[in-house]
Design a protein around this motif. Structure first.
Motif, mmCIF file in Angstrom:
data_model
loop_
_atom_site.group_PDB
_atom_site.id
_atom_site.type_symbol
_atom_site.label_atom_id
_atom_site.label_comp_id
_atom_site.label_asym_id
_atom_site.label_seq_id
_atom_site.Cartn_x
_atom_site.Cartn_y
_atom_site.Cartn_z
ATOM 1 N N THR A 116 0.247 -25.919 28.972
ATOM 2 C CA THR A 116 0.566 -24.869 28.010
ATOM 3 C C THR A 116 0.008 -23.529 28.471
ATOM 4 O O THR A 116 -0.842 -23.462 29.359
ATOM 5 C CB THR A 116 0.001 -25.217 26.621
ATOM 6 O OG1 THR A 116 -1.407 -25.354 26.719
ATOM 7 C CG2 THR A 116 0.623 -26.494 26.086
ATOM 8 N N GLY A 118 -0.250 -18.989 27.201
ATOM 9 C CA GLY A 118 0.112 -17.887 26.322
ATOM 10 C C GLY A 118 1.338 -17.201 26.897
ATOM 11 O O GLY A 118 1.488 -17.148 28.116
ATOM 12 N N SER A 180 -10.683 -17.390 30.947
ATOM 13 C CA SER A 180 -10.945 -17.170 29.526
ATOM 14 C C SER A 180 -9.663 -17.311 28.727
ATOM 15 O O SER A 180 -8.582 -16.973 29.217
ATOM 16 C CB SER A 180 -11.525 -15.772 29.293
ATOM 17 O OG SER A 180 -12.757 -15.642 29.969
ATOM 18 N N LYS A 199 0.325 -16.546 30.553
ATOM 19 C CA LYS A 199 -1.102 -16.498 30.912
ATOM 20 C C LYS A 199 -1.712 -17.863 30.635
ATOM 21 O O LYS A 199 -1.586 -18.398 29.531
ATOM 22 C CB LYS A 199 -1.774 -15.447 30.027
ATOM 23 C CG LYS A 199 -3.298 -15.470 30.026
ATOM 24 C CD LYS A 199 -3.861 -14.380 29.108
ATOM 25 C CE LYS A 199 -5.377 -14.407 29.067
ATOM 26 N NZ LYS A 199 -5.930 -15.504 28.270
ATOM 27 N N GLU A 200 -2.383 -18.405 31.663
ATOM 28 C CA GLU A 200 -3.060 -19.684 31.461
ATOM 29 C C GLU A 200 -4.311 -19.719 32.309
ATOM 30 O O GLU A 200 -4.844 -18.663 32.635
ATOM 31 C CB GLU A 200 -2.081 -20.864 31.680
ATOM 32 C CG GLU A 200 -1.228 -20.800 32.909
ATOM 33 C CD GLU A 200 -1.986 -21.148 34.145
ATOM 34 O OE1 GLU A 200 -2.573 -20.218 34.752
ATOM 35 O OE2 GLU A 200 -1.995 -22.325 34.552
ATOM 36 N N MET A 201 -4.818 -20.918 32.681
ATOM 37 C CA MET A 201 -6.152 -20.985 33.274
ATOM 38 C C MET A 201 -6.226 -21.802 34.559
ATOM 39 O O MET A 201 -7.318 -22.129 35.012
ATOM 40 C CB MET A 201 -7.146 -21.540 32.224
ATOM 41 C CG MET A 201 -7.193 -20.688 30.965
ATOM 42 S SD MET A 201 -8.221 -21.328 29.623
ATOM 43 C CE MET A 201 -9.855 -21.078 30.302
ATOM 44 N N THR A 224 2.141 -21.714 23.747
ATOM 45 C CA THR A 224 1.454 -22.036 22.483
ATOM 46 C C THR A 224 1.120 -20.802 21.657
ATOM 47 O O THR A 224 0.859 -20.914 20.458
ATOM 48 C CB THR A 224 0.106 -22.746 22.761
ATOM 49 O OG1 THR A 224 -0.593 -21.991 23.742
ATOM 50 C CG2 THR A 224 0.291 -24.169 23.227
ATOM 51 N N ASP A 225 1.058 -19.640 22.309
ATOM 52 C CA ASP A 225 0.589 -18.428 21.613
ATOM 53 C C ASP A 225 1.149 -17.190 22.295
ATOM 54 O O ASP A 225 1.547 -17.248 23.461
ATOM 55 C CB ASP A 225 -0.948 -18.386 21.599
ATOM 56 C CG ASP A 225 -1.540 -18.522 22.991
ATOM 57 O OD1 ASP A 225 -1.700 -19.664 23.458
ATOM 58 O OD2 ASP A 225 -1.791 -17.484 23.636
ATOM 59 N N VAL A 227 0.489 -13.637 23.757
ATOM 60 C CA VAL A 227 -0.638 -12.857 24.277
ATOM 61 C C VAL A 227 -0.611 -11.435 23.712
ATOM 62 O O VAL A 227 -1.653 -10.901 23.307
ATOM 63 C CB VAL A 227 -0.613 -12.806 25.829
ATOM 64 C CG1 VAL A 227 -1.825 -12.058 26.368
ATOM 65 C CG2 VAL A 227 -0.571 -14.216 26.412
ATOM 66 N N ALA A 233 -5.660 -15.953 20.116
ATOM 67 C CA ALA A 233 -5.026 -17.032 20.891
ATOM 68 C C ALA A 233 -5.459 -18.403 20.389
ATOM 69 O O ALA A 233 -4.644 -19.322 20.278
ATOM 70 C CB ALA A 233 -5.359 -16.878 22.370
ATOM 71 N N PHE A 237 -3.005 -21.278 19.382
ATOM 72 C CA PHE A 237 -3.040 -22.391 20.340
ATOM 73 C C PHE A 237 -3.171 -23.720 19.599
ATOM 74 O O PHE A 237 -2.384 -24.650 19.813
ATOM 75 C CB PHE A 237 -4.200 -22.212 21.334
ATOM 76 C CG PHE A 237 -4.371 -23.380 22.253
ATOM 77 C CD1 PHE A 237 -3.532 -23.551 23.346
ATOM 78 C CD2 PHE A 237 -5.355 -24.329 22.013
ATOM 79 C CE1 PHE A 237 -3.681 -24.643 24.188
ATOM 80 C CE2 PHE A 237 -5.505 -25.421 22.856
ATOM 81 C CZ PHE A 237 -4.667 -25.586 23.944
HETATM 82 N N1 ADE Z 1 -3.407 -21.723 27.294
HETATM 83 C C1 ADE Z 1 -2.646 -21.589 26.209
HETATM 84 N N2 ADE Z 1 -2.673 -20.321 25.746
HETATM 85 C C2 ADE Z 1 -3.483 -19.619 26.588
HETATM 86 C C3 ADE Z 1 -3.915 -18.271 26.662
HETATM 87 N N3 ADE Z 1 -3.523 -17.370 25.774
HETATM 88 N N4 ADE Z 1 -4.744 -17.932 27.668
HETATM 89 C C4 ADE Z 1 -5.152 -18.846 28.561
HETATM 90 N N5 ADE Z 1 -4.771 -20.119 28.555
HETATM 91 C C5 ADE Z 1 -3.941 -20.516 27.573
#
Ligand code: ADE
Length: 267
Positions: A116, A118, A180, A199-201, A224-225, A227, A233, A237
């Motif tokens: 998932t 943003g 983050s 945007k993710e991680m 999921t959200d 940005v 978030a 999320f």
């Molecule tokens: N995973 C899901 N939504 C996220 C976000 N806004 N930022 C980073 N990782 C996410």
């Protein structure tokens, strides 16, 4: 002696693998996913089984699931749990480690970073949309020293997937990674500069490890959200994780069915 011969043989296999990525037919697919809540529906939809005994042994914390789908060997590897806190190992450190070990173990023809993310409303994202990556960058690695500035961004191209995008009506864009869930003003300036759509991680770290092996990579990320929306978030999320995981559960098998047996140039 036997030990030297064995290591020579595996070195040779490693060399062969490194040189094996000319326009080949996709037979082995590796999917990387950080969270168990994202992996479980996908594993079920693909009918995969947990690898037991583990293919990637401890102390690596990751878990792998394997099986056949659409005539391809499919492996899903999730990053496991944090020893100290018990939560999922999200972020770029476990992503790079897991990707490296999983590529060594499974020798995939292609790597897919999934999960998932943003989404940017300004780039057409809505909740539970599924995006394909065109490229991967980092937005939180700021090193203003010549050469290291570019290293910090750590940009990689995704393998081009125009036919996949069209066939499955998926949105496409740049995936930006950072450690983050929220972002600073400087992160946002960089995300805008890189024209990020989601945007993710993890994706930029997955791409870095895949690039060491010369293995093509792309991402499939569900939103999921928002940005560039109004709500924090974490709130969105938690509210939408189930819905976004459901979207992945539906789309990932279709992605595998589309790419299995195709050449890189046909994606
Ligand atoms: N995973 C899901 N939504 C996220 C976000 N806004 N930022 C980073 N990782 C996410």
């Amino acid at each position: 002696d036997v030990v030297t011969l064995a290591s020579d043989a595996s070195e040779e296999a490693q060399q062969q693998y490194l040189q094996s990525h000319a326009d080949k037919t996709i037979q082995t697919i590796l999917l990387l996913v950080a969270m168990e809540a994202e992996a479980t529906p996908m594993v079920e939809a693909l009918g995969l089984k947990a690898d037991s005994p583990p293919v990637i042994p401890p102390p690596a914390p990751c878990h792998s699931f394997s099986g056949r789908h659409a005539g391809a060997n499919v492996h899903v590897v999730c990053f496991g749990k944090c020893k100290a806190t018990g939560v999922d190992n999200v972020g770029t450190v476990p992503a790079a480690l897991t990707t490296y070990l999983a590529i060594q173990a499974f020798k995939p023809d292609i790597v897919i970073s999934t999960g998932t993310a943003g989404g940017f409303r300004s780039r057409g994202a809505a909740i539970a949309d599924v995006f394909v990556s065109t490229g991967m960058v980092n937005h939180d690695r700021r090193i203003p020293i010549p050469g290291f500035d570019k290293y910090g961004v750590g940009a990689f191209d995704a393998i081009p997937t125009p036919h996949l995008q069209k066939a499955l009506s998926l949105k496409a864009g740049v995936v930006t990674s950072g450690n983050s869930l929220d972002y600073t003003a400087e992160d946002m300036a960089r995300m805008v500069q890189h024209e990020a759509a989601v945007k993710e991680m993890e994706a930029a770290a997955v791409a870095w490890s895949a690039d060491l092996f010369g293995c093509p990579v792309f991402c499939i990320k569900s939103v999921t959200d928002i940005v560039d929306g109004e709500r924090p978030a974490q709130e969105e999320f938690l509210e939408n994780l189930h819905k976004a995981a459901g979207a992945l559960q539906a789309v990932v098998p279709q992605v595998i069915e589309f790419i299995a047996g195709k050449r890189y140039s046909e994606l």
